[in-house]
Design a protein around this motif. Structure first.
Motif, PDB file in Angstrom:
ATOM      1  N   VAL A   1     -12.663  32.999  33.054  1.00 27.83           N
ATOM      2  CA  VAL A   1     -12.889  34.316  32.469  1.00 27.83           C
ATOM      3  C   VAL A   1     -11.577  34.913  31.989  1.00 27.83           C
ATOM      4  O   VAL A   1     -11.481  35.434  30.878  1.00 27.83           O
ATOM      5  CB  VAL A   1     -13.569  35.254  33.486  1.00 27.83           C
ATOM      6  N   GLY A   2     -10.548  34.828  32.807  1.00 28.93           N
ATOM      7  CA  GLY A   2      -9.289  35.484  32.483  1.00 28.93           C
ATOM      8  C   GLY A   2      -8.500  34.837  31.372  1.00 28.93           C
ATOM      9  O   GLY A   2      -7.793  35.523  30.636  1.00 28.93           O
ATOM     10  N   GLN A   3      -8.602  33.501  31.222  1.00 23.35           N
ATOM     11  CA  GLN A   3      -7.748  32.805  30.263  1.00 23.35           C
ATOM     12  C   GLN A   3      -8.491  32.048  29.174  1.00 23.35           C
ATOM     13  O   GLN A   3      -7.997  31.950  28.057  1.00 23.35           O
ATOM     14  CB  GLN A   3      -6.836  31.830  31.015  1.00 23.35           C
ATOM     15  N   VAL A   4      -9.666  31.495  29.480  1.00 22.03           N
ATOM     16  CA  VAL A   4     -10.371  30.698  28.472  1.00 22.03           C
ATOM     17  C   VAL A   4     -11.088  31.598  27.471  1.00 22.03           C
ATOM     18  O   VAL A   4     -11.081  31.332  26.259  1.00 22.03           O
ATOM     19  CB  VAL A   4     -11.367  29.726  29.142  1.00 22.03           C
ATOM     20  N   LEU A   5     -11.707  32.684  27.938  1.00 25.61           N
ATOM     21  CA  LEU A   5     -12.369  33.600  27.021  1.00 25.61           C
ATOM     22  C   LEU A   5     -11.358  34.156  26.022  1.00 25.61           C
ATOM     23  O   LEU A   5     -10.225  34.471  26.395  1.00 25.61           O
ATOM     24  CB  LEU A   5     -13.021  34.758  27.788  1.00 25.61           C
ATOM     25  N   ASP A   6     -11.752  34.230  24.781  1.00 33.22           N
ATOM     26  CA  ASP A   6     -10.936  34.745  23.676  1.00 33.22           C
ATOM     27  C   ASP A   6      -9.875  33.767  23.199  1.00 33.22           C
ATOM     28  O   ASP A   6      -9.096  34.092  22.293  1.00 33.22           O
ATOM     29  CB  ASP A   6     -10.251  36.070  24.040  1.00 33.22           C
ATOM     30  N   ALA A   7      -9.806  32.550  23.793  1.00 30.67           N
ATOM     31  CA  ALA A   7      -8.818  31.580  23.330  1.00 30.67           C
ATOM     32  C   ALA A   7      -9.136  31.144  21.898  1.00 30.67           C
ATOM     33  O   ALA A   7     -10.304  30.969  21.524  1.00 30.67           O
ATOM     34  CB  ALA A   7      -8.810  30.360  24.255  1.00 30.67           C
ATOM     35  N   ARG A   8      -8.100  30.975  21.105  1.00 28.72           N
ATOM     36  CA  ARG A   8      -8.266  30.499  19.733  1.00 28.72           C
ATOM     37  C   ARG A   8      -8.218  28.974  19.734  1.00 28.72           C
ATOM     38  O   ARG A   8      -7.261  28.385  20.241  1.00 28.72           O
ATOM     39  CB  ARG A   8      -7.185  31.075  18.828  1.00 28.72           C
ATOM     40  N   VAL A   9      -9.232  28.361  19.173  1.00 31.25           N
ATOM     41  CA  VAL A   9      -9.352  26.905  19.215  1.00 31.25           C
ATOM     42  C   VAL A   9      -9.723  26.377  17.833  1.00 31.25           C
ATOM     43  O   VAL A   9     -10.060  27.145  16.919  1.00 31.25           O
ATOM     44  CB  VAL A   9     -10.423  26.471  20.247  1.00 31.25           C
ATOM     45  N   ARG A  10      -9.666  25.041  17.726  1.00 34.81           N
ATOM     46  CA  ARG A  10     -10.085  24.386  16.485  1.00 34.81           C
ATOM     47  C   ARG A  10     -11.238  23.440  16.811  1.00 34.81           C
ATOM     48  O   ARG A  10     -11.159  22.677  17.780  1.00 34.81           O
ATOM     49  CB  ARG A  10      -8.925  23.615  15.853  1.00 34.81           C
ATOM     50  N   LEU A  11     -12.293  23.514  16.020  1.00 36.36           N
ATOM     51  CA  LEU A  11     -13.455  22.666  16.242  1.00 36.36           C
ATOM     52  C   LEU A  11     -13.247  21.295  15.602  1.00 36.36           C
ATOM     53  O   LEU A  11     -12.357  21.101  14.765  1.00 36.36           O
ATOM     54  CB  LEU A  11     -14.708  23.331  15.656  1.00 36.36           C
ATOM     55  N   ALA A  12     -14.083  20.346  16.011  1.00 35.23           N
ATOM     56  CA  ALA A  12     -13.998  18.994  15.453  1.00 35.23           C
ATOM     57  C   ALA A  12     -14.214  19.013  13.943  1.00 35.23           C
ATOM     58  O   ALA A  12     -13.701  18.158  13.212  1.00 35.23           O
ATOM     59  CB  ALA A  12     -15.028  18.092  16.123  1.00 35.23           C
ATOM     60  N   SER A  13     -14.942  20.018  13.460  1.00 33.17           N
ATOM     61  CA  SER A  13     -15.191  20.141  12.024  1.00 33.17           C
ATOM     62  C   SER A  13     -13.968  20.636  11.269  1.00 33.17           C
ATOM     63  O   SER A  13     -13.954  20.642  10.035  1.00 33.17           O
ATOM     64  CB  SER A  13     -16.346  21.116  11.787  1.00 33.17           C
ATOM     65  N   GLY A  14     -12.954  21.078  11.999  1.00 29.37           N
ATOM     66  CA  GLY A  14     -11.759  21.620  11.369  1.00 29.37           C
ATOM     67  C   GLY A  14     -11.747  23.133  11.293  1.00 29.37           C
ATOM     68  O   GLY A  14     -10.729  23.731  10.940  1.00 29.37           O
ATOM     69  N   ALA A  15     -12.858  23.763  11.639  1.00 32.79           N
ATOM     70  CA  ALA A  15     -12.943  25.222  11.564  1.00 32.79           C
ATOM     71  C   ALA A  15     -12.206  25.864  12.736  1.00 32.79           C
ATOM     72  O   ALA A  15     -12.129  25.299  13.830  1.00 32.79           O
ATOM     73  CB  ALA A  15     -14.402  25.654  11.555  1.00 32.79           C
ATOM     74  N   ASN A  16     -11.666  27.052  12.505  1.00 37.19           N
ATOM     75  CA  ASN A  16     -11.045  27.830  13.570  1.00 37.19           C
ATOM     76  C   ASN A  16     -12.111  28.675  14.261  1.00 37.19           C
ATOM     77  O   ASN A  16     -13.043  29.173  13.616  1.00 37.19           O
ATOM     78  CB  ASN A  16      -9.949  28.747  13.006  1.00 37.19           C
ATOM     79  N   ALA A  17     -11.967  28.851  15.578  1.00 33.84           N
ATOM     80  CA  ALA A  17     -12.979  29.586  16.340  1.00 33.84           C
ATOM     81  C   ALA A  17     -12.338  30.297  17.516  1.00 33.84           C
ATOM     82  O   ALA A  17     -11.178  30.058  17.863  1.00 33.84           O
ATOM     83  CB  ALA A  17     -14.076  28.633  16.827  1.00 33.84           C
ATOM     84  N   VAL A  18     -13.116  31.174  18.131  1.00 33.82           N
ATOM     85  CA  VAL A  18     -12.712  31.905  19.323  1.00 33.82           C
ATOM     86  C   VAL A  18     -13.718  31.626  20.426  1.00 33.82           C
ATOM     87  O   VAL A  18     -14.935  31.614  20.174  1.00 33.82           O
ATOM     88  CB  VAL A  18     -12.645  33.429  19.049  1.00 33.82           C
ATOM     89  N   VAL A  19     -13.232  31.396  21.652  1.00 35.27           N
ATOM     90  CA  VAL A  19     -14.123  31.107  22.775  1.00 35.27           C
ATOM     91  C   VAL A  19     -14.816  32.393  23.236  1.00 35.27           C
ATOM     92  O   VAL A  19     -14.170  33.395  23.523  1.00 35.27           O
ATOM     93  CB  VAL A  19     -13.352  30.483  23.948  1.00 35.27           C
ATOM     94  N   VAL A  20     -16.142  32.342  23.294  1.00 31.93           N
ATOM     95  CA  VAL A  20     -16.955  33.467  23.745  1.00 31.93           C
ATOM     96  C   VAL A  20     -17.338  33.314  25.210  1.00 31.93           C
ATOM     97  O   VAL A  20     -17.414  34.285  25.958  1.00 31.93           O
ATOM     98  CB  VAL A  20     -18.220  33.598  22.873  1.00 31.93           C
ATOM     99  N   ASP A  21     -17.565  32.083  25.649  1.00 36.71           N
ATOM    100  CA  ASP A  21     -17.941  31.814  27.036  1.00 36.71           C
ATOM    101  C   ASP A  21     -17.790  30.325  27.292  1.00 36.71           C
ATOM    102  O   ASP A  21     -17.588  29.534  26.362  1.00 36.71           O
ATOM    103  CB  ASP A  21     -19.386  32.263  27.308  1.00 36.71           C
TER     104      ASP A  21
END
Length: 428
Positions: free
Chosen positions: A94-114
């Motif tokens: 909850v404290g660190q993974v949520l809201d992390a900025r990541v890259r998907l296998a498709s190449g798209a940028n995303a933010v972790v919601v849960d």
């Protein structure tokens, strides 16, 4: 363990935790997972539980017997009662993974919601799936939420080492239903980088409430992190006595600079408080008690003490003074206890219900004198009056307790059995 296929970490946060006999243990605040160098789903090591004392402890997943939509139950057995400290190979979901900025296998940028954990055949739990929202880059547009396998997401395994800025929207949503003191406890358990990101995202009023509940060193650390303008805004939003206590601990040059940046009407009561030693009635008092003139009615007094922003201690007593009613007031006439207000006709004047015999505290009264005063009169609030009969403020019993308790009471949680049932490396 009850049959559960998938549990989302953010939905667990805040759930009550019960022992095997149904006794209340505390609340679940976070999930701890072990980081892996590869892209495989990490193992869930355990959960962080906040006890009634606000101490946070680690409980291994093997001690969790059931996870229901409204509660978590623990098995019989010993657990570590020492304050939880995150280890280098651990991540707070909850404290660190949520809201992390990541890259998907498709190449798209995303933010972790849960993040979702699922049980294995060996009774282990792993973070197999992650809920993410694509970052579209279009102002005001939010991409759809997708639940993807952990292995299809880049960037999660290096969360602790990453300098990438991280938002706090999802974490703030978890904090929304928590009291300021509980948010303060949560912030203390976060790494510095994440703590600063959350502080930057909180609005001024909420951050001021949280800072008031932090230990002294953490208060100074957060105020130092903020830019000067915002730090001054936060101090304005804090209770004047808390702001004065914090400023008194800063270097003189920083204290003076922040006082200059504050609005004059906000800094004036803080400056007056700084004239007194911290361990006197003048240093302990708040300059904003409930003050009315003698021509006010009982109904007006009751309306004032109903203010939800007042602490129960401050709401227990109304002080009656000649104009001006802002501290330092005109001549102090006496006080009216809330029990008396409730017994009198609403149309009567407060002047007719005054307690004029209650002893007053001098602003130079020592901490021991203030403590004896509360013990002698069985009160939770007391007037501080100068030698010219001006009301300067009020001391409340919670301010006295803050100074009587050990300096580290916020960190320790004051748990009576610090060494009992020690955590061992095997627990992780």
């Amino acid at each position: 363990m009850a049959a559960v296929n998938r549990v989302f970490a953010a939905q667990l946060a805040g759930l009550p935790v019960f022992g095997p006999d149904g006794e209340s243990i505390g609340k679940l605040r976070d999930v701890v997972a072990g980081l892996r160098a590869d892209h495989q789903a990490p193992r869930v090591l355990g959960v962080v539980i906040e006890l009634a004392t606000r101490r946070r402890i680690f409980v291994p997943m093997l001690r969790v017997t059931s996870i229901e939509p409204n509660a978590v139950t623990l098995a019989t057995g010993s657990v570590n009662l020492r304050h939880f400290h995150q280890r280098p190979n651990e991540v707070l979901v909850v404290g660190q993974v949520l809201d992390a900025r990541v890259r998907l296998a498709s190449g798209a940028n995303a933010v972790v919601v849960d993040a979702a954990m699922e049980p294995t055949r060996t009774r282990d739990w792993r973070l197999y799936r992650v809920a993410v929202r694509e970052r579209t880059g279009r102002l005001g547009r939010r991409g759809p939420v997708q639940v993807l396998p952990w292995e299809e997401i880049d960037g999660l395994g290096l969360i602790q080492l990453s300098d990438e800025p991280q938002g706090a929207q999802q974490l703030l949503a978890v904090f929304e239903s928590m009291r300021a003191v509980d948010v303060a406890t949560a912030l203390r358990d976060l790494p510095n980088k994440r703590r600063y990101e959350v502080a930057d995202a909180l609005d001024d009023e909420r951050l001021a409430d949280v800072i008031e509940e932090l230990p002294e060193d953490d208060q100074k650390d957060l105020i130092s992190h903020l830019d000067e303008e915002r730090a001054a805004d936060i101090l304005e939003a804090m209770d004047p006595d808390d702001a004065a206590d914090l400023l008194a601990e800063l270097p003189e040059i920083d204290k003076d600079r922040l006082l200059e940046l504050m609005e004059p009407e906000e800094s004036a009561p803080v400056r007056r408080l700084l004239e007194y030693s911290f361990d006197t009635a003048g240093g302990l008092m708040t300059p904003e008690p409930v003050v009315l003139t003698p021509d006010a009615t009982i109904a007006e007094a009751l309306a004032r003490v109903r203010n939800g922003d007042l602490t129960p201690a401050l709401a227990s007593m109304v002080f009656v003074c000649r104009s001006p009613s802002a501290t330092p007031t005109g001549r102090y006439l006496g006080c009216v206890h809330i029990q008396r207000l409730l017994r009198e006709p609403p149309s009567d004047l407060v002047a007719g219900a005054l307690d004029i015999d209650l002893a007053k505290l001098s602003p130079d009264a020592t901490l021991s004198e203030v403590t004896r005063y509360f013990a002698a009169y069985n009160l939770v609030c007391a007037p501080v009056v100068d030698d010219q009969d001006h009301l300067l403020g009020a001391v409340t019993v919670d301010d006295v307790l803050d100074h009587l308790l050990p300096d580290n009471w916020r960190e320790s949680g004051l748990h009576p059995d610090e060494a009992a049932m020690g955590r061992t490396p095997a627990d992780a």
